[in-house]
Design an enzyme around this catalytic site. Sequence first.
Site, PDB file in Angstrom:
ATOM      1  N   LYS A  10      32.491  10.399  23.058  1.00 58.91           N
ATOM      2  CA  LYS A  10      33.437  11.475  23.415  1.00 58.91           C
ATOM      3  C   LYS A  10      32.964  12.813  22.871  1.00 58.91           C
ATOM      4  O   LYS A  10      32.240  12.877  21.870  1.00 58.91           O
ATOM      5  CB  LYS A  10      34.855  11.189  22.913  1.00 58.91           C
ATOM      6  N   ASP A 140      40.148   8.644  16.189  1.00 60.42           N
ATOM      7  CA  ASP A 140      39.537   8.751  17.519  1.00 60.42           C
ATOM      8  C   ASP A 140      39.546   7.424  18.287  1.00 60.42           C
ATOM      9  O   ASP A 140      39.170   7.384  19.460  1.00 60.42           O
ATOM     10  CB  ASP A 140      38.075   9.204  17.403  1.00 60.42           C
TER      11      ASP A 140
HETATM   12  O1  C5P Z   1      40.791   8.837  11.164  1.00 59.95           O
HETATM   13  P1  C5P Z   1      39.422   8.780  10.637  1.00 59.95           P
HETATM   14  O2  C5P Z   1      39.193   7.584   9.737  1.00 59.95           O
HETATM   15  O3  C5P Z   1      38.346   8.906  11.654  1.00 59.95           O
HETATM   16  O4  C5P Z   1      39.265  10.046   9.701  1.00 59.95           O
HETATM   17  C1  C5P Z   1      38.220  10.201   8.765  1.00 59.95           C
HETATM   18  C2  C5P Z   1      38.576  11.357   7.841  1.00 59.95           C
HETATM   19  O5  C5P Z   1      38.554  12.590   8.563  1.00 59.95           O
HETATM   20  C3  C5P Z   1      39.981  11.268   7.254  1.00 59.95           C
HETATM   21  O6  C5P Z   1      39.979  10.504   6.075  1.00 59.95           O
HETATM   22  C4  C5P Z   1      40.291  12.728   6.987  1.00 59.95           C
HETATM   23  O7  C5P Z   1      39.654  13.163   5.816  1.00 59.95           O
HETATM   24  C5  C5P Z   1      39.608  13.433   8.147  1.00 59.95           C
HETATM   25  N1  C5P Z   1      40.526  13.695   9.282  1.00 59.95           N
HETATM   26  C6  C5P Z   1      41.476  14.692   9.152  1.00 59.95           C
HETATM   27  N2  C5P Z   1      42.331  14.949  10.199  1.00 59.95           N
HETATM   28  C7  C5P Z   1      42.245  14.269  11.357  1.00 59.95           C
HETATM   29  C8  C5P Z   1      41.284  13.246  11.506  1.00 59.95           C
HETATM   30  C9  C5P Z   1      40.428  12.989  10.446  1.00 59.95           C
HETATM   31  O8  C5P Z   1      41.570  15.338   8.108  1.00 59.95           O
HETATM   32  N3  C5P Z   1      43.069  14.563  12.359  1.00 59.95           N
END
Ligand code: C5P
Length: 300
Positions: A10, A140
């Site tokens: 993506k 995601d």
């Molecule tokens: O959701 P995911 O595990 O992919 O996110 C990884 C990190 O990216 C989270 O721990 C956070 O620090 C950051 N993140 C964020 N806001 C989002 C998505 C991700 O701060 N909307």
Amino acid sequence: MRVTVRVPAKINVVLRVGPPRADGFHDLATVFHAVSLFDDVTADDVADGTGVRLTLDGPYARGLAADESNLAVRAAHALASAAGVAADVRLRVHKSIPVAAGLAGGSADAAGVLLACNRLWGLHWPVPRLTEVAATLGSDVPFSVLGGTALGTGRGERLEPVRVGGELHWVLAVADGELSTPEVYRRLDEIRADAGPPELPSGVVAAMERADAPAVAASMANDMEAAALSLRPSLRSTLDAGRAAGALAGIVSGSGPTCVFLAPDGPGAAALAQVLSASAPCRTTEVVTGPAVPTVHVAS
Ligand code: C5P
């Protein structure tokens, strides 16, 4: 039984990021768009109590852990436990999506496993039920299950599909090395004074619906770009090279370091990729189209 799933990378056509929330995430307003660069997930039925086993191959498999820390393995466990079935499956992931590149490659693999095991284990859950499990794995992952194009809000897990009436032509400039998503969010919070609530530019949905490349280009923007550039200043030369070579627009993809350029048409994309390969400090280029969707193939 064997189930194979082709699951797309993506990009974010627009990525607006709000201030940090109490839970450490950031509220987003984004246009997710899946493109024709795929990882292939194969799931074989084993049903012998040996659990989840993963092997990785392909151009971007090197250095990746195939153990319980891998999001693909965690996806199999999460679905098995939500469905109350034994997590027995042999998984193979062929990685063509660059890792930690702002292309949601790990999320694509997790989504591929959810879609594959949904069939392999005879669950036949509808997509909304799968995206609930997906949201427990990463921000995601729900979009990666859906593919196509969608507006994303919340931390990215609240989705509203957008029907795109044509094909858009993109060039991905894949940088050397990786960027850590949490690190890019942290840098964004450091370099930004005040962030308001995230909002999409007006007109971007209509532009996507019409697959109107110049109008889409006029809306492309990424709040994380400044943070990615601050961590990786060389991306500036890649963005400049793409714009100089005739891209309608170019931005960093997600948290980077991949840069994504919109071309007017297919031949324009091929020409742009050629110039970028010769002039930009990137590892490789990929000519892709969007939207793309995951496909599931079942063989007994
Ligand atoms: O959701 P995911 O595990 O992919 O996110 C990884 C990190 O990216 C989270 O721990 C956070 O620090 C950051 N993140 C964020 N806001 C989002 C998505 C991700 O701060 N909307």
